[in-house]
Design a protein around this motif. Sequence first.
Motif, mmCIF file in Angstrom:
data_model
loop_
_atom_site.group_PDB
_atom_site.id
_atom_site.type_symbol
_atom_site.label_atom_id
_atom_site.label_comp_id
_atom_site.label_asym_id
_atom_site.label_seq_id
_atom_site.Cartn_x
_atom_site.Cartn_y
_atom_site.Cartn_z
ATOM 1 N N GLN A 192 0.827 -1.202 0.000
ATOM 2 C CA GLN A 192 0.000 0.000 0.000
ATOM 3 C C GLN A 192 0.865 1.257 0.000
ATOM 4 O OE1 GLN A 192 -2.948 0.723 -0.537
ATOM 5 N NE2 GLN A 192 -3.475 2.636 0.517
ATOM 6 N N ALA A 193 1.947 1.227 0.766
ATOM 7 C CA ALA A 193 2.836 2.390 0.815
ATOM 8 C C ALA A 193 3.469 2.647 -0.552
ATOM 9 C CB ALA A 193 3.914 2.178 1.874
ATOM 10 N N ARG A 194 3.888 1.578 -1.218
ATOM 11 C CA ARG A 194 4.486 1.755 -2.545
ATOM 12 C C ARG A 194 3.436 2.187 -3.564
ATOM 13 N NH1 ARG A 194 7.491 -2.489 -0.325
ATOM 14 N NH2 ARG A 194 6.007 -4.080 -1.005
ATOM 15 N N ARG A 195 2.216 1.684 -3.413
ATOM 16 C CA ARG A 195 1.146 2.063 -4.347
ATOM 17 C C ARG A 195 0.812 3.539 -4.235
ATOM 18 N NH1 ARG A 195 -4.297 2.724 -4.851
ATOM 19 N NH2 ARG A 195 -4.589 2.713 -2.590
ATOM 20 N N THR A 196 0.874 4.074 -3.022
ATOM 21 C CA THR A 196 0.539 5.482 -2.794
ATOM 22 C C THR A 196 1.781 6.372 -2.793
ATOM 23 O OG1 THR A 196 0.621 5.095 -0.392
ATOM 24 C CG2 THR A 196 -1.530 4.898 -1.477
ATOM 25 N N ASN A 197 2.914 5.787 -3.157
ATOM 26 C CA ASN A 197 4.173 6.543 -3.212
ATOM 27 C C ASN A 197 4.488 7.199 -1.864
ATOM 28 O OD1 ASN A 197 6.489 7.434 -4.548
ATOM 29 N ND2 ASN A 197 5.558 9.405 -5.078
ATOM 30 N N SER A 198 4.239 6.461 -0.798
ATOM 31 C CA SER A 198 4.472 7.005 0.543
ATOM 32 C C SER A 198 5.421 6.126 1.353
ATOM 33 C CB SER A 198 3.137 7.153 1.291
ATOM 34 O OG SER A 198 2.472 5.903 1.378
ATOM 35 N N LEU A 214 -1.241 10.541 4.675
ATOM 36 C CA LEU A 214 -0.587 10.629 3.372
ATOM 37 C C LEU A 214 -0.308 12.073 2.982
ATOM 38 C CD1 LEU A 214 -2.566 7.940 1.321
ATOM 39 C CD2 LEU A 214 -0.297 7.740 2.342
ATOM 40 N N LYS A 215 -0.815 13.007 3.783
ATOM 41 C CA LYS A 215 -0.588 14.414 3.480
ATOM 42 C C LYS A 215 0.831 14.807 3.859
ATOM 43 C CE LYS A 215 -5.405 15.768 4.219
ATOM 44 N NZ LYS A 215 -6.325 16.643 4.993
ATOM 45 N N LYS A 216 1.450 15.602 3.021
ATOM 46 C CA LYS A 216 2.799 16.088 3.289
ATOM 47 C C LYS A 216 2.774 17.257 4.268
ATOM 48 C CE LYS A 216 4.794 13.226 0.425
ATOM 49 N NZ LYS A 216 5.722 12.183 0.892
#
Length: 298
Positions: free
Chosen positions: A26-32, A296-298
């Motif tokens: 999931q982290a890789r899918r959302t680029n996080s 997921l917000k920066k």
Amino acid sequence: VPNGVWVIVGLLNFIAYTLDGVDGKQARRTNSSTPLGELFDHGLDSWACVYFVVTVYSTFGRGSTGVSVFVLYLLLWVVLFSFILSHWEKYNTGILFLPWGYDISQVTISVVYIVTAIVGVEAWYAPFLFNFLYRDLFTAMIIACALTVTLPMSLYNFYKAYKNNTLKHHSVYEIMLPLVSPVLLFLLCTAWIFVSPTDILEVHPRLFYFMVGTAFANISCQLIVCQMSSTRCQPLNWMLLPIAVVLFVVTSGFAPTSETLLLYVLTAFLTLAHIHYGVVVVSQLSRHFNIRPFSLKK
């Protein structure tokens, strides 16, 4: 224990195992994907080891058909060393290989809980083959996974890195450095068990296991941070000091009637210290990567 509790525990264990397996995807899918996520994942896994072992063996009890508290203590260490071995491997090779023994154990634990809800805990007390009990089967599975899967694969991957000249450390001392604190923790806690004037493990097994698991989790988390940041692992974890002090007090006879109190105080202190360590490290990594934990917000 009501049957419904076993069902809930079985489902929650399976859900936790599933989420533990998909969080990286999931982290890789959302680029996080960040080192903070890796620390969260494996850091919490290191603390969860003690719960997995102790809770599943609670179904067998401590009687003649159950497991003695010392045998369970040794089995806990088999699991803990299996865990640290994978991270020792990454510390030296830069690659983390997670053997499928973990997957088998988690599915098995979930099934055991569900089956217990159906047949009751009494079913585990009867021999399943000749005079072999179910507790013997579980014990054999834990040891077999460690000796036939985890240990051989870690050594094989280490050997491959050595042959390919890709090891990150080359002296024997530097290679074995991450194992110093876990071994010392094992020796200190085992010594405490043998010299305990009140037979502390027999009287407070779960609390003792939790104390061991918490100190081990802190050692593991610091190793994970070192392997992520390519920094040198420190040979001695500071949590060994208060454990050694308590062991000295117990063996010296300074507080012959306060061993239980010392265990409670030590466990509370180590727990709060480990939580504080986690909060501080997460805060520092969040600021460094300019991210928000659990968002997921920066």
